[in-house]
Design an enzyme around this catalytic site. Structure first.
Site, PDB file in Angstrom:
ATOM      1  N   SER A 103       0.630  -1.132  -0.181  1.00  0.00           N
ATOM      2  CA  SER A 103      -0.287   0.199  -0.035  1.00  0.00           C
ATOM      3  C   SER A 103       1.108   1.238  -0.455  1.00  0.00           C
ATOM      4  O   SER A 103       1.819   1.378   1.101  1.00  0.00           O
ATOM      5  CB  SER A 103      -0.963  -0.389   1.232  1.00  0.00           C
ATOM      6  OG  SER A 103      -1.266   1.400   1.554  1.00  0.00           O
ATOM      7  N   HIS A 114      -1.560  -1.914  -4.097  1.00  0.00           N
ATOM      8  CA  HIS A 114      -2.741  -0.713  -2.858  1.00  0.00           C
ATOM      9  C   HIS A 114      -2.948   0.823  -3.164  1.00  0.00           C
ATOM     10  O   HIS A 114      -2.337   1.293  -2.478  1.00  0.00           O
ATOM     11  CB  HIS A 114      -2.805  -1.454  -1.931  1.00  0.00           C
ATOM     12  CG  HIS A 114      -3.667  -1.608  -0.916  1.00  0.00           C
ATOM     13  ND1 HIS A 114      -5.571  -2.842  -1.564  1.00  0.00           N
ATOM     14  CD2 HIS A 114      -4.327  -1.302  -0.176  1.00  0.00           C
ATOM     15  CE1 HIS A 114      -6.383  -2.186  -0.386  1.00  0.00           C
ATOM     16  NE2 HIS A 114      -5.989  -1.108  -0.313  1.00  0.00           N
ATOM     17  N   ASP A 167      -5.040   3.307  -1.743  1.00  0.00           N
ATOM     18  CA  ASP A 167      -5.833   3.551  -0.174  1.00  0.00           C
ATOM     19  C   ASP A 167      -6.636   5.197  -0.668  1.00  0.00           C
ATOM     20  O   ASP A 167      -6.196   6.574  -0.226  1.00  0.00           O
ATOM     21  CB  ASP A 167      -5.346   4.026   1.166  1.00  0.00           C
ATOM     22  CG  ASP A 167      -5.354   2.390   1.229  1.00  0.00           C
ATOM     23  OD1 ASP A 167      -6.488   1.267   1.680  1.00  0.00           O
ATOM     24  OD2 ASP A 167      -4.263   2.250   2.286  1.00  0.00           O
ATOM     25  N   MET A 226      -9.536   7.575   0.584  1.00  0.00           N
ATOM     26  CA  MET A 226      -9.542   7.595   1.854  1.00  0.00           C
ATOM     27  C   MET A 226     -10.296   9.605   1.304  1.00  0.00           C
ATOM     28  O   MET A 226      -9.533  10.424   0.951  1.00  0.00           O
ATOM     29  CB  MET A 226      -9.040   8.203   2.964  1.00  0.00           C
ATOM     30  CG  MET A 226      -8.572   6.810   3.235  1.00  0.00           C
ATOM     31  SD  MET A 226      -7.349   6.763   4.775  1.00  0.00           S
ATOM     32  CE  MET A 226      -5.940   5.130   4.686  1.00  0.00           C
ATOM     33  N   HIS A 239      -9.037   0.945  -3.328  1.00  0.00           N
ATOM     34  CA  HIS A 239      -9.809   0.678  -2.532  1.00  0.00           C
ATOM     35  C   HIS A 239      -9.775   1.661  -1.548  1.00  0.00           C
ATOM     36  O   HIS A 239      -9.541   2.796  -1.515  1.00  0.00           O
ATOM     37  CB  HIS A 239      -8.633   0.377  -1.237  1.00  0.00           C
ATOM     38  CG  HIS A 239      -9.361  -0.101   0.316  1.00  0.00           C
ATOM     39  ND1 HIS A 239      -9.279  -0.554   1.017  1.00  0.00           N
ATOM     40  CD2 HIS A 239     -10.922   0.031   1.032  1.00  0.00           C
ATOM     41  CE1 HIS A 239      -9.933  -0.273   2.209  1.00  0.00           C
ATOM     42  NE2 HIS A 239     -10.285   0.008   1.871  1.00  0.00           N
ATOM     43  N   MET A 272     -12.524   4.535  -0.185  1.00  0.00           N
ATOM     44  CA  MET A 272     -12.786   4.313   1.340  1.00  0.00           C
ATOM     45  C   MET A 272     -13.813   5.643   1.490  1.00  0.00           C
ATOM     46  O   MET A 272     -13.261   6.589   2.230  1.00  0.00           O
ATOM     47  CB  MET A 272     -11.560   4.287   3.114  1.00  0.00           C
ATOM     48  CG  MET A 272     -11.181   3.606   2.681  1.00  0.00           C
ATOM     49  SD  MET A 272      -9.528   3.063   3.533  1.00  0.00           S
ATOM     50  CE  MET A 272      -8.648   3.479   2.202  1.00  0.00           C
ATOM     51  N   MET A 289     -11.022  -6.358   6.393  1.00  0.00           N
ATOM     52  CA  MET A 289     -10.154  -5.488   7.293  1.00  0.00           C
ATOM     53  C   MET A 289      -9.621  -5.995   7.723  1.00  0.00           C
ATOM     54  O   MET A 289     -10.851  -6.236   9.443  1.00  0.00           O
ATOM     55  CB  MET A 289     -11.230  -4.439   6.819  1.00  0.00           C
ATOM     56  CG  MET A 289     -11.710  -3.249   5.570  1.00  0.00           C
ATOM     57  SD  MET A 289     -10.408  -2.639   5.015  1.00  0.00           S
ATOM     58  CE  MET A 289      -9.025  -1.915   6.530  1.00  0.00           C
ATOM     59  N   ASP A 344      -6.504  -6.228   5.060  1.00  0.00           N
ATOM     60  CA  ASP A 344      -5.646  -5.746   4.552  1.00  0.00           C
ATOM     61  C   ASP A 344      -5.991  -4.380   5.929  1.00  0.00           C
ATOM     62  O   ASP A 344      -6.906  -4.367   7.057  1.00  0.00           O
ATOM     63  CB  ASP A 344      -6.753  -4.653   3.580  1.00  0.00           C
ATOM     64  CG  ASP A 344      -5.934  -2.874   4.156  1.00  0.00           C
ATOM     65  OD1 ASP A 344      -5.022  -2.754   3.919  1.00  0.00           O
ATOM     66  OD2 ASP A 344      -6.625  -2.183   2.911  1.00  0.00           O
TER      67      ASP A 344
HETATM   68  C1  DX5 Z   1      -6.235   0.875   6.515  1.00  0.00           C
HETATM   69  C2  DX5 Z   1      -5.979   1.074   4.784  1.00  0.00           C
HETATM   70  C3  DX5 Z   1      -4.502   0.540   4.398  1.00  0.00           C
HETATM   71  C4  DX5 Z   1      -3.631   0.214   5.159  1.00  0.00           C
HETATM   72  C5  DX5 Z   1      -2.251  -1.200   5.469  1.00  0.00           C
HETATM   73  O1  DX5 Z   1      -6.963   2.401   6.301  1.00  0.00           O
HETATM   74  O2  DX5 Z   1      -6.808   0.298   4.303  1.00  0.00           O
HETATM   75  O3  DX5 Z   1      -4.549  -0.421   3.034  1.00  0.00           O
HETATM   76  O4  DX5 Z   1      -2.418   1.715   4.241  1.00  0.00           O
HETATM   77  O5  DX5 Z   1      -1.278   0.297   6.093  1.00  0.00           O
HETATM   78  P1  DX5 Z   1      -0.533  -1.452   7.198  1.00  0.00           P
HETATM   79  O6  DX5 Z   1      -0.696  -2.870   6.112  1.00  0.00           O
HETATM   80  O7  DX5 Z   1       0.339  -0.348   7.491  1.00  0.00           O
HETATM   81  O8  DX5 Z   1      -1.426  -2.031   8.173  1.00  0.00           O
HETATM   82 ZN    ZN Z   2      -6.510  -0.256   2.047  1.00  0.00          ZN
END
Ligand code: DX5
Ligand code: ZN
Length: 224
Positions: free
Chosen positions: A10, A35, A37, A39, A68, A70, A139, A178
Site C-alpha cells: 500500500s 494497493h 487507499d 479516503m 480501495h 474508503m 478489513m 488489509d
Molecule cells: C487502512 C488501509 C490500509 C493501510 C494498511 O485504512 O486500508 O491499506 O494502508 O497499512 P498497514 O499495512 O501499515 O497496516
Molecule cells: Zn487499503
C-alpha cells in the site's frame, strides 16, 4: 500449480517525496499489485488521494492497481478511477446500499469488482453478492490509517468468507486482508483462506523491501 498468492504494497506508507522511486522499488522487489487507499475524510477520518495519484502510479508500473475506496457514494468515482488506470475497484459494503448494481457497474467499466467489510460488519451481509464479486476484502483494522494492529477476529471472518464463496460456487474469487499484515500475522490469514495481502508499513518501512516481500511469501508457502 502453486496456489495463488498476491502481495500488494500500500502506497499509503510510501515516502511521497519519492513516490516514483518507491513504486518502482516495490515493483522490482516482487510485488504483485499496488494497493491505493482512497479516503474521503467522511467515511473514514482521514483524507488521501484520488484519480490524479492513480494516474501517476499507472505511469510508473504495469502491475495491477488495486484501488480501495474508503469513501461515501463510491459510484461517483468509478468512471474517473477506471479511466485513470485502476484494475480492481473495492467498495465498502457499509457505503453501498445498491451493492449488486454497483459491483455490476465496476465490471462494465472493465475492472475487477471487489467488496470489503469493516471489522464490525458480518460476512453474512455479503451472501447475496457472493457470485457477483471477483474479490472479498476482509478489513483487519478499522480503515483510515496505516500502521494499526491486526484484529485477531479477522481470521474467523476469512474462514467464513471462504465458506460463503465456496457455497456459492465462486471458486475464482480472491480473499484479501488489509491492515496490520506483517511477518507475525500473514501466515495465519493464509491458513484461514486468504490469498491476497495488503501490506503498507511492513514493506515500505523495511530496509530491504525485496527481502520483506520474499519473507512474507515464504511464510505462506511454508504453511501450505
Ligand atoms: C487502512 C488501509 C490500509 C493501510 C494498511 O485504512 O486500508 O491499506 O494502508 O497499512 P498497514 O499495512 O501499515 O497496516
Ligand atoms: Zn487499503
Amino acid at each position: 500449480m502453486a496456489p495463488r498468492l498476491i502481495i500488494a504494497p500500500s502506497i499509503l506508507a510510501a515516502d511521497f517525496t519519492r513516490l516514483g522511486e518507491e513504486v518502482r522499488a516495490v515493483d522490482a522487489a516482487g510485488a504483485d499489485w499496488i494497493h491505493i487507499d482512497v479516503m474521503d475524510g467522511r467515511f473514514v477520518p482521514n483524507l488521501t488521494y484520488g484519480a490524479k495519484v492513480i494516474e501517476t502510479v499507472r505511469r510508473l508500473t504495469t502491475l495491477p492497481l488495486d484501488v480501495h475506496l474508503m469513501v461515501l457514494e463510491p459510484e461517483q468515482y468509478f468512471d474517473s478511477f477506471a479511466e485513470a488506470g485502476a484494475d480492481i475497484l473495492t467498495i465498502h459494503q457499509e457505503t453501498a446500499p445498491h451493492l449488486h448494481r454497483q459491483l455490476a457497474r465496476i465490471r462494465e467499466l472493465g475492472c475487477k469488482a471487489a467488496v470489503t467489510i469493516n471489522p464490525s460488519t458480518p460476512v453474512s451481509t455479503l451472501v447475496d453478492v457472493a457470485t457477483d464479486v471477483d474479490m472479498i476484502l476482509i478489513m483487519s483494522v478499522n480503515p483510515g490509517f496505516g500502521g494499526q494492529r491486526f484484529i485477531p477476529r479477522t481470521l474467523e471472518k476469512v474462514r467464513q468468507a471462504r465458506q460463503l464463496l465456496d457455497a456459492a460456487g465462486n471458486r475464482g474469487a480472491m480473499i484479501e486482508v488489509d491492515g496490520g499484515i506483517s511477518r507475525a500475522t500473514i501466515a495465519s490469514c493464509w491458513r484461514a483462506g486468504a490469498d491476497t495481502f495488503v501490506a503498507g508499513n511492513a514493506i515500505f518501512a523495511a530496509a530491504d523491501p525485496r527481502a520483506e516481500i520474499g519473507a512474507l511469501r515464504t511464510l505462506c508457502q511454508e504453511t501450505v
